[in-house]
Enzyme design. Structure first.
Site, mmCIF file in Angstrom:
data_model
loop_
_atom_site.group_PDB
_atom_site.id
_atom_site.type_symbol
_atom_site.label_atom_id
_atom_site.label_comp_id
_atom_site.label_asym_id
_atom_site.label_seq_id
_atom_site.Cartn_x
_atom_site.Cartn_y
_atom_site.Cartn_z
ATOM 1 N N GLU A 217 0.817 -1.218 0.000
ATOM 2 C CA GLU A 217 0.000 0.000 0.000
ATOM 3 C C GLU A 217 0.858 1.280 0.000
ATOM 4 O OE1 GLU A 217 -2.873 -0.569 3.143
ATOM 5 O OE2 GLU A 217 -3.952 -2.081 1.977
ATOM 6 N N GLU A 318 -3.891 -9.334 -1.508
ATOM 7 C CA GLU A 318 -4.538 -9.222 -0.192
ATOM 8 C C GLU A 318 -6.015 -8.909 -0.325
ATOM 9 O OE1 GLU A 318 -2.580 -6.689 2.756
ATOM 10 O OE2 GLU A 318 -4.552 -6.172 3.538
#
Length: 497
Positions: A217, A318
């Site tokens: 991220e 994810e």
């Protein structure tokens, strides 16, 4: 005319047609998970006089190769396994990796700590240690490494591991904090060395790392837990001038995946990562998450990214139902439209439609099918095991996991999410090729893949409140059967010997 011969001929033709009819049946096994209670149950294939839906499988239409499916080795999951009896620990490991279980084939773990750790930590805690003389993976020796090794011991076919950092050590960052900030340019070479040392240290433990994502991220997470920010240009610069050359120089045959965040900004990253040969040469592909919307799998962004670089990988690295505390021993809840995600409360008004309440089982099954049908090659769940609170998590970022445990009582609950993932991981094996299909009705979601052994797995999701009569055809053969209301089925077609 000899009536006896005529009647005999008709009878003979009828017998031949009947035999041919039997030969034209597809050889299939059907496995179902349903709101009514089936849990990857093998169900009877029974004929019906009516057909609601027809699906035609087209093995001649070939798409992407499948890398695998699975979940993540987090410190939280591994720590919880340490709290259980040996019997229940083995039960869970076997369920995920054993031959009778889900047979996970693609997994992920974290480099340094993440929110699903017990605390903040780094493998390089000594400030200014640019040569990483004090590098150590000792933090992983009590939990993550033993969990991986036990999984390896029971996995017949083995599995691949992707590793992702949430942040560099704080002393390498401009804000000297676990949360947010950027990697200082003076430490680019040190951070590249860090990856290389990590791979080497895990290899000494007998654990091969298949792939790396450059940063989990890189757009950040609102400074809620470990993170480190990169723009697309900064990530390309780091990989092309530092990480890629270092891994090559040190002889590491490892996949490097860029981005590693939500699909809504995928196009921008694809444009910059895949701009030209120089920018893309050290990237093996793209890692993506679903948190921008667990409802919309954003096929346009996936199609665009594949078209931009058809030879590169695209891996869902994810996913989880976040912002929820698990429901214990309550299968029905996982089939109801009650779960929310972070966006239900916090998304801007113009993005609220991307975060509706949604059935947890459908979130997973729908997203995996949507991803596969749009060039994604692997799909990895987040934590394999969490407790009844949805942790432990030092940032109080509670989530669901397919397996929930109560370590105080030494109890284990396999939620319907476990069986949902197993419909894919158990029957679509690494090296399978996604193949084409046609459906005469949009009531069902469908995907199909041909395994290396020649078998074909067709996964069908029925989100309707009523059962459907389904006819499956391929190469002139067919089979008819029922899929229950609110059910997921995997149909395994066995090719003739």
């Amino acid at each position: 005319m000899n009536k006896t011969k005529t009647i005999a001929g008709i009878l003979l033709m009828t017998v031949v047609m009947a035999c041919n009819s039997k030969q034209e049946k597809l050889m299939i096994d059907v496995y179902e998970t349903s709101a009514a209670g089936n849990k990857l149950q093998k169900v009877e294939v029974s004929e019906s006089g009516t057909t609601d839906l027809e699906i035609t499988i087209k093995p001649e239409e070939k798409y992407q190769e499948i890398i695998g499916f699975g979940g993540s080795f987090t410190e939280s999951s591994a720590y919880l396994l340490n709290q259980l009896s040996n019997k229940n620990r083995k039960l869970i490991i076997d369920a995920y990796f054993g031959e009778e279980g889900a047979k996970y084939s693609l997994t992920r773990t974290h480099i340094n700590s993440c929110d699903f750790s017990l605390s903040n930590y780094s493998y390089a805690p000594v400030e200014g240690d640019k040569e990483l003389k004090h590098f150590s993976i000792d933090e992983d020796r009590d939990d993550i490494i033993p969990m991986i090794k036990e999984a390896m011991a029971v996995s017949k076919d083995g599995f691949k591991i992707m590793s992702s950092p949430w942040t560099a050590p704080v002393w390498m960052k401009d804000n000297k904090d676990w949360k947010g900030g950027k990697l200082l340019s003076e430490y680019y070479d040190t951070w590249a060395l860090f990856f290389s040392k990590y791979i080497n240290e895990y290899k000494k433990e007998g654990i091969d790392i298949w792939g790396l994502t450059v940063e989990n991220e890189p757009l950040g997470n609102g400074y809620n837990w470990e993170s480190m920010h990169f723009t697309p240009e900064e990530m390309v610069d780091f990989v092309s001038k530092h990480l890629g050359p270092k891994l090559k120089a040190d002889g590491h045959d490892v996949k490097v995946l860029g981005y590693d965040q939500n699909r809504d900004e995928l196009k921008e990253w694809a444009d910059i990562m895949y701009k030209d040969e120089e920018s893309s040469k050290y990237f093996d592909g793209m890692a993506i998450h679903w948190y921008a919307s667990t409802f919309d799998y954003m096929p346009e962004a996936l199609q665009y990214t594949h078209a931009k670089a058809p030879s590169k990988l695209m891996i869902q690295s994810e996913a989880c139902v976040d912002a929820e505390v698990p429901h214990w021993n309550d299968d029905a809840w996982y089939w109801k439209k009650e779960a929310t995600d972070w966006g239900w409360d916090w998304a801007p008004e113009e993005q609220k439609h991307l975060h509706p309440k949604y059935v947890p089982v459908y979130r997973y099954a729908r997203d995996i099918i949507g991803c596969l049908n749009n060039w994604v090659q692997g799909w990895v769940d987040w934590n394999m095991v969490l407790d009844t609170q949805g942790g432990p998590n030092w940032a109080n970022n509670w989530c669901l996991a397919p397996v929930i445990v109560d370590p105080k009582k030494d109890e284990v609950y396999f939620t319907p999410m476990y069986y949902t993932l197993a419909h894919f991981s158990k029957y679509i094996r690494p090296g399978a090729i996604r193949i084409g299909f046609e459906s005469n009705n949009d009531d069902l979601m469908v995907t199909a893949a041909q395994n290396p052994d020649g078998s074909i797995a067709v996964v069908v999701l029925n989100m309707k409140e009523e059962a459907k009569q389904l006819k499956l055809t391929m190469a002139g053969k067919e089979s008819a059967f029922k899929i229950d209301a609110q059910a997921l089925q995997t149909i395994v077609i066995h090719q003739d010997k």
